[in-house]
Design an enzyme around this catalytic site. Structure first.
Site, PDB file in Angstrom:
ATOM      1  N   GLY A  87       0.779  -1.239   0.000  1.00 23.11           N
ATOM      2  CA  GLY A  87       0.000   0.000   0.000  1.00 23.11           C
ATOM      3  C   GLY A  87       0.807   1.283   0.000  1.00 23.11           C
ATOM      4  N   ILE A 127      -8.771  13.216  -0.800  1.00 24.37           N
ATOM      5  CA  ILE A 127      -8.799  13.121   0.662  1.00 24.37           C
ATOM      6  C   ILE A 127      -9.146  14.463   1.286  1.00 24.37           C
ATOM      7  CG2 ILE A 127      -7.378  12.728   2.730  1.00 24.37           C
ATOM      8  CD1 ILE A 127      -5.934  10.537   1.237  1.00 24.37           C
ATOM      9  N   GLY A 128      -8.511  15.528   0.798  1.00 19.93           N
ATOM     10  CA  GLY A 128      -8.755  16.857   1.354  1.00 19.93           C
ATOM     11  C   GLY A 128     -10.227  17.236   1.272  1.00 19.93           C
ATOM     12  N   GLU A 146      -5.129  24.884  -2.179  1.00 20.86           N
ATOM     13  CA  GLU A 146      -4.771  24.000  -3.300  1.00 20.86           C
ATOM     14  C   GLU A 146      -3.803  24.713  -4.227  1.00 20.86           C
ATOM     15  OE1 GLU A 146      -5.185  20.767  -4.572  1.00 20.86           O
ATOM     16  OE2 GLU A 146      -3.993  21.597  -6.199  1.00 20.86           O
ATOM     17  N   VAL A 181       1.466  26.523   0.249  1.00 19.39           N
ATOM     18  CA  VAL A 181       1.817  26.706   1.659  1.00 19.39           C
ATOM     19  C   VAL A 181       3.332  26.801   1.725  1.00 19.39           C
ATOM     20  CG1 VAL A 181       1.768  25.644   3.931  1.00 19.39           C
ATOM     21  CG2 VAL A 181      -0.203  25.419   2.420  1.00 19.39           C
ATOM     22  N   LEU A 264      -6.380   3.115  -5.501  1.00 21.26           N
ATOM     23  CA  LEU A 264      -7.774   2.818  -5.171  1.00 21.26           C
ATOM     24  C   LEU A 264      -7.906   1.361  -4.761  1.00 21.26           C
ATOM     25  CD1 LEU A 264      -9.327   4.534  -8.321  1.00 21.26           C
ATOM     26  CD2 LEU A 264      -9.312   5.449  -5.993  1.00 21.26           C
ATOM     27  N   HIS A 266     -10.402  -0.696  -5.053  1.00 19.11           N
ATOM     28  CA  HIS A 266     -11.019  -1.579  -6.044  1.00 19.11           C
ATOM     29  C   HIS A 266     -10.095  -1.861  -7.230  1.00 19.11           C
ATOM     30  CE1 HIS A 266     -12.496   2.581  -6.591  1.00 19.11           C
ATOM     31  NE2 HIS A 266     -12.371   2.357  -7.874  1.00 19.11           N
ATOM     32  N   HIS A 389     -38.893   5.312 -14.062  1.00 17.76           N
ATOM     33  CA  HIS A 389     -39.350   6.644 -13.648  1.00 17.76           C
ATOM     34  C   HIS A 389     -40.140   6.496 -12.345  1.00 17.76           C
ATOM     35  CE1 HIS A 389     -40.855  10.708 -13.935  1.00 17.76           C
ATOM     36  NE2 HIS A 389     -42.052  10.240 -13.632  1.00 17.76           N
TER      37      HIS A 389
HETATM   38  P1  NAD Z   1      -4.505  13.708  -4.542  1.00 15.64           P
HETATM   39  O1  NAD Z   1      -3.369  13.410  -5.460  1.00 15.64           O
HETATM   40  O2  NAD Z   1      -5.877  13.288  -4.898  1.00 15.64           O
HETATM   41  O3  NAD Z   1      -4.581  15.275  -4.267  1.00 15.64           O
HETATM   42  C1  NAD Z   1      -3.521  16.003  -3.746  1.00 15.64           C
HETATM   43  C2  NAD Z   1      -3.768  17.471  -4.068  1.00 15.64           C
HETATM   44  O4  NAD Z   1      -2.829  18.241  -3.322  1.00 15.64           O
HETATM   45  C3  NAD Z   1      -3.578  17.817  -5.540  1.00 15.64           C
HETATM   46  O5  NAD Z   1      -4.701  18.533  -5.987  1.00 15.64           O
HETATM   47  C4  NAD Z   1      -2.290  18.661  -5.536  1.00 15.64           C
HETATM   48  O6  NAD Z   1      -2.307  19.648  -6.541  1.00 15.64           O
HETATM   49  C5  NAD Z   1      -2.345  19.275  -4.156  1.00 15.64           C
HETATM   50  N1  NAD Z   1      -1.034  19.648  -3.604  1.00 15.64           N
HETATM   51  C6  NAD Z   1       0.122  18.947  -3.654  1.00 15.64           C
HETATM   52  N2  NAD Z   1       1.092  19.599  -2.998  1.00 15.64           N
HETATM   53  C7  NAD Z   1       0.543  20.730  -2.511  1.00 15.64           C
HETATM   54  C8  NAD Z   1       1.037  21.815  -1.730  1.00 15.64           C
HETATM   55  N3  NAD Z   1       2.288  21.845  -1.312  1.00 15.64           N
HETATM   56  N4  NAD Z   1       0.175  22.823  -1.414  1.00 15.64           N
HETATM   57  C9  NAD Z   1      -1.118  22.784  -1.828  1.00 15.64           C
HETATM   58  N5  NAD Z   1      -1.627  21.782  -2.568  1.00 15.64           N
HETATM   59  C10 NAD Z   1      -0.819  20.763  -2.894  1.00 15.64           C
HETATM   60  O7  NAD Z   1      -4.028  13.105  -3.122  1.00 15.64           O
HETATM   61  P2  NAD Z   1      -4.838  12.794  -1.786  1.00 15.64           P
HETATM   62  O8  NAD Z   1      -6.128  13.524  -1.743  1.00 15.64           O
HETATM   63  O9  NAD Z   1      -3.854  12.988  -0.678  1.00 15.64           O
HETATM   64  O10 NAD Z   1      -5.132  11.260  -1.933  1.00 15.64           O
HETATM   65  C11 NAD Z   1      -4.056  10.325  -2.077  1.00 15.64           C
HETATM   66  C12 NAD Z   1      -4.473   9.127  -2.880  1.00 15.64           C
HETATM   67  O11 NAD Z   1      -5.422   8.348  -2.183  1.00 15.64           O
HETATM   68  C13 NAD Z   1      -5.085   9.501  -4.215  1.00 15.64           C
HETATM   69  O12 NAD Z   1      -4.550   8.654  -5.193  1.00 15.64           O
HETATM   70  C14 NAD Z   1      -6.553   9.237  -4.004  1.00 15.64           C
HETATM   71  O13 NAD Z   1      -7.191   8.897  -5.209  1.00 15.64           O
HETATM   72  C15 NAD Z   1      -6.528   8.074  -3.012  1.00 15.64           C
HETATM   73  N6  NAD Z   1      -7.769   8.031  -2.226  1.00 15.64           N
HETATM   74  C16 NAD Z   1      -8.931   7.805  -2.871  1.00 15.64           C
HETATM   75  C17 NAD Z   1     -10.109   7.810  -2.166  1.00 15.64           C
HETATM   76  C18 NAD Z   1     -11.371   7.547  -2.925  1.00 15.64           C
HETATM   77  O14 NAD Z   1     -11.301   7.014  -4.021  1.00 15.64           O
HETATM   78  N7  NAD Z   1     -12.521   7.921  -2.415  1.00 15.64           N
HETATM   79  C19 NAD Z   1     -10.132   8.067  -0.809  1.00 15.64           C
HETATM   80  C20 NAD Z   1      -8.931   8.307  -0.179  1.00 15.64           C
HETATM   81  C21 NAD Z   1      -7.757   8.295  -0.908  1.00 15.64           C
END
Ligand code: NAD
Length: 410
Positions: A87, A127-128, A146, A181, A264, A266, A389
């Site tokens: 992972g 995640i954010g 972002e 940031v 992911l 799945h 429907h």
């Molecule tokens: P992500 O890659 O989806 O998003 C990270 C975001 O942070 C991007 O938009 C990027 O531009 C931004 N970023 C990067 N560095 C930055 C900085 N210094 N300042 C501001 N913004 C910055 O990553 P995630 O949300 O951490 O998720 C990680 C992985 O886990 C992904 O591959 C995601 O698909 C997977 N995940 C999926 C699910 C789901 O499918 N529901 C749930 C949890 C995690």
């Protein structure tokens, strides 16, 4: 539900008073669900005669791992075939120490003991936005910082991303796009973050009770002893494999987050099945173009296949059909009219190339799109398929019809 009771139920004719959040009980309910699911997997192991050894493993030879057992002691295991599925872990933000209380990853963000008054999320990806959406709906003032000009990460269609941002903003979330940031300081009571426009500009300080670091995840292979058997990772830390999931030691295969492709569960599941089939039968298959993405915000966002920007980059000629939930009977009666379904199909053949949804039940609805893409359907195939429907799924059918200008209700 808490957010819905506070903001929606009254207009639906349910008067509720004295609504209080009992976060402790909410977390207990969450823990019961998680326990049930993980114990379910343990039960399936037993049922299928899979021995589960609890500990951390490191390669001590090409066919051998040494396991440091959780309960103490060590055990050596030998395998003709070995699969790695270790992972990923959250990418840390330089200069901010993760304590999972004030500065959290998704791990800490699902276990906070109180609702933070102010939460800043670094990274507007999946995640954010998911965690930000949860705490915002529980009463937190959430600001997402972002780096890029749009939210949702790279796979999300730009139009869907814009619509999603508007919906989340209406719920109270704030966004600082194109912002980076610079540094953080968590030595005081809360956390201070210094941010500035990505293209250079005036710096400002954001105060938060809790900061969520969600700037991506990276493969987790530390301590695996890869160096003992000469296995290498690429510049993003991913274990290198061929199309049969084999490392350069062909009896060692890798699936999931610690190798290529979207992170992911799945996707890893499909790879696990395919990798075992390669071992047992000599063939296996995963259609990477038909892996759905779902963002579990409220409302959900879901997509499969390609988005407009990706198709433009590839020079593919395409047409678009979309349908808003505000014109769908079920969404109207449910008072959940925000969002849309969008189809992208090949301009010449009408073959569906991508489906993008934001709105109620998007995560379930996308399954129909995945099936359509898996079977190589055209948008007319979907448009000529009867949908009950009144259901939200009619919006799906009508978005397909819109690609050839025949949507009935919009
Ligand atoms: P992500 O890659 O989806 O998003 C990270 C975001 O942070 C991007 O938009 C990027 O531009 C931004 N970023 C990067 N560095 C930055 C900085 N210094 N300042 C501001 N913004 C910055 O990553 P995630 O949300 O951490 O998720 C990680 C992985 O886990 C992904 O591959 C995601 O698909 C997977 N995940 C999926 C699910 C789901 O499918 N529901 C749930 C949890 C995690």
């Amino acid at each position: 539900m808490y957010h819905q009771i506070l903001h929606d139920t009254k207009k639906r004719g349910i008067d509720v008073s004295d609504v209080k959040l009992n976060l402790k009980q909410m977390m207990a309910a969450k823990n019961t669900s998680v326990d049930g699911l993980t114990k379910g997997v343990e039960f399936l192991f037993k049922k299928n005669k899979v021995e589960y050894i609890k500990g951390s493993a490191a390669f001590s030879g090409e066919n051998e791992v040494k396991v440091n057992l959780i309960d103490g002691g060590e055990q050596t295991l030998r395998g003709k075939n070995i699969f790695i599925a270790t992972g990923s872990e959250a990418t840390p933000f330089p200069g901010l120490t993760i304590d999972e209380k004030k500065v959290v990853t998704s791990t800490g963000a699902i276990a906070l003991e109180s609702v933070p008054k102010k939460m800043v999320v670094i990274g507007g990806g999946i995640i954010g936005l998911e965690m930000g959406s949860v705490w915002s709906r529980l009463g937190s003032e959430v600001t997402v910082v972002e780096f890029l000009g749009q939210i949702g990460g790279p796979g999300m269609d730009a139009e869907i991303s814009k619509t999603t941002k508007k919906i989340l903003e209406k719920q109270g979330m704030k966004f600082k796009l194109g912002t980076k940031v610079l540094k953080g300081d968590s030595s005081g009571e809360g956390v201070k973050l210094e941010v500035e426009a990505a293209k250079g500009g005036k710096a400002e300080t954001l105060d938060a009770d809790v900061v969520l670091v969600a700037i991506g995840r990276r493969p987790y292979t530390a301590g695996l002893g890869l160096e003992n058997i000469g296995l290498e990772v690429d510049n993003k830390g991913r274990l290198i494999i061929d199309e049969q999931y084999r490392t350069k030691l062909p009896h060692i295969r890798v699936i999931g987050d610690c190798t290529f492709g979207p992170m992911l569960a799945h996707k890893a599941e499909e790879e696990g099945v395919a990798a075992v089939e390669f071992v047992k039968k000599g063939y296996g298959h995963v259609n990477y173009n038909a892996i759905p993405s779902v963002m579990y915000t409220h409302p959900e966002v879901a997509w499969v296949g390609q988005n407009e920007a990706e198709l433009k980059e590839q020079g593919v000629k395409y047409k678009v059909g979309s349908f808003p939930f505000s014109a769908n009977s079920r969404a109207k009666t449910n008072l959940e009219t925000e969002g849309m379904v969008k189809f992208v199909a090949d301009a010449e053949t009408d073959r569906i190339l991508g489906i993008h949804i934001v709105g109620p039940n998007a995560g379930e609805m996308i399954a129909e799109g995945v099936l359509a893409i898996e079977y190589g359907a055209s948008s007319e195939d979907v448009g000529r398929t009867s949908h009950a429907h009144p259901t939200l799924a009619e919006a799906f059918k009508e978005a397909a019809m819109a690609t050839y200008g025949k949507a009935i209700h919009y």
